[in-house]
Design a protein around this motif. Structure first.
Motif: not given
Length: 376
Positions: A83-101
């Motif tokens: 559950c606490d393994t870190a992964y590259d979330i790839m294009s799911i990153t875009k939601q963080f960029t949109a949320a920052a805007i």
């Protein structure tokens, strides 16, 4: 849930979000509790082929029902996925960029209707009509072919120069063309408007208020065994995401803002929970972010639109907001069933086996199946 797209500056100060992330990270025991829902687990046992590694999450009514790994995060060292393994979330990153805007709009620092020239400086005539809204919805007309490889050592200003000199595929606002470069431009705008490096803005204004302890590029003090090794279709190790050529503060600018964020399944649940409330983003900001704005096609009976950093659809008796991400090695899917208050996230560091299985081909049925069992 339904495939949307496949993709492929902070420091280590003692104060601020960096130190907060590091202290919080140390508070999580190495073998933290991994809730297991028998119904969800039974579905996964039947649906998943033998071989891939990854983690699946299901939540309902703000409660984490299931967060358990399958297979291995590191096949050579026999480290299980957790559950606490870190992964590259790839294009799911875009939601963080949109949320920052959206956060910057809430702060009165910009508007999504702003032309990009208001924030990146002089732009050529053909791009003067491009707004932040166009970048957020992939309707700016940018051509990703103008960029290079994710790991090419291009700076922020170098990336912007390439974008501004590129030839548009269509007039701003005329057509949907999924664009990683567009989200890198948004990341550059976040930096220019806020005066903070992209990752530090996310850590300060999104991650820390959401209780996200293990999400980012370089601000979390990652231990190597926390991060999943990725594997190609032949099972050959491709290293960890942050072992590829990066700048000192994270990915170079053909990847920054559109992909490459590392996160854990537990943190993605925390992000979902934060979005259920209004502490990070207001109700108005979320309505704007989740509004279906441009039709992008149908898949398995679902009509998909793009909002701001999310695909939006209706199905299985609920409004659904979702995004996937993938590269040559891994694949992940994140879906929120707004009317059922159900969240599904699953991700794999070894998603393809040549001639045998490909999790991306079964993404919709996996996500829908997990959601169905989470509701029961």
């Amino acid at each position: 849930m339904i495939a949307v797209a496949v993709t492929a500056c902070g420091g280590h100060g003692e104060d601020g979000p960096s130190a907060t992330l590091q202290r919080a990270d140390r508070q999580i025991p190495k073998a933290a509790h991994e809730p297991t829902d028998p119904s969800v687990q039974g579905f996964l046992d039947a649906a998943l082929p033998k071989g891939p590694g990854g983690t699946a999450v299901a939540a309902r009514d703000g409660r984490l029902l299931h967060c358990k790994g399958f297979g291995l995060a590191d096949r050579e060292k026999a480290v299980p996925a957790r559950c606490d393994t870190a992964y590259d979330i790839m294009s799911i990153t875009k939601q963080f960029t949109a949320a920052a805007i959206m956060k910057l709009e809430m702060m009165g620092e910009l508007r999504v209707s702003d032309p990009i020239g208001d924030h990146v400086g002089p732009v050529p005539p053909d791009k003067r009509g491009i707004t932040l809204h166009h970048l957020l919805t992939h309707t700016a007309g940018l051509d990703d072919g103008a960029g290079g490889d994710d790991y090419d050592p291009v700076s922020r200003d170098g990336m912007l120069g390439i974008v501004l000199k590129s030839r548009l595929q269509s007039a701003p606002g005329a057509e949907f063309h999924y664009s990683n470069l567009g989200y890198s431009v948004l990341a550059a705008i976040i930096e220019k408007v806020s005066g903070l490096p992209y990752e530090r803005f996310l850590a300060t204004h999104l991650f820390a208020p959401s209780g996200m302890r293990r999400t980012g590029y370089v601000l979390p003090r990652w231990r190597p065994d926390q991060i999943a090794v990725e594997y190609d279709e032949h099972g050959k190790p491709q290293g960890r995401p942050n072992e590829h050529p990066w700048a000192a503060d994270g990915p170079h600018w053909f990847l920054r803002g559109n992909g490459g964020v590392l996160s854990t399944p537990r943190d993605m649940f925390r992000w979902h929970r934060a979005l259920e409330g209004n502490a990070v983003l207001s109700a108005g900001a979320k309505r704007k972010m989740f509004k279906p704005r441009v039709y992008i096609g149908a898949r398995q009976g679902f009509k998909l639109h793009y909002g701001y950093g999310w695909a939006v659809t209706r199905g299985d008796g609920s409004r659904i907001v979702l995004h996937d991400g993938g590269n040559d090695w891994g694949y992940g899917d994140f879906a929120r069933y707004l009317d059922h208050r159900v969240m599904v996230f699953w991700i794999s560091n070894y998603a393809h086996q040549d001639g045998e299985w490909n999790l991306e081909d079964h993404a919709t049925e996996l996500t829908r199946g997990i959601a169905r069992h989470a509701r029961t």
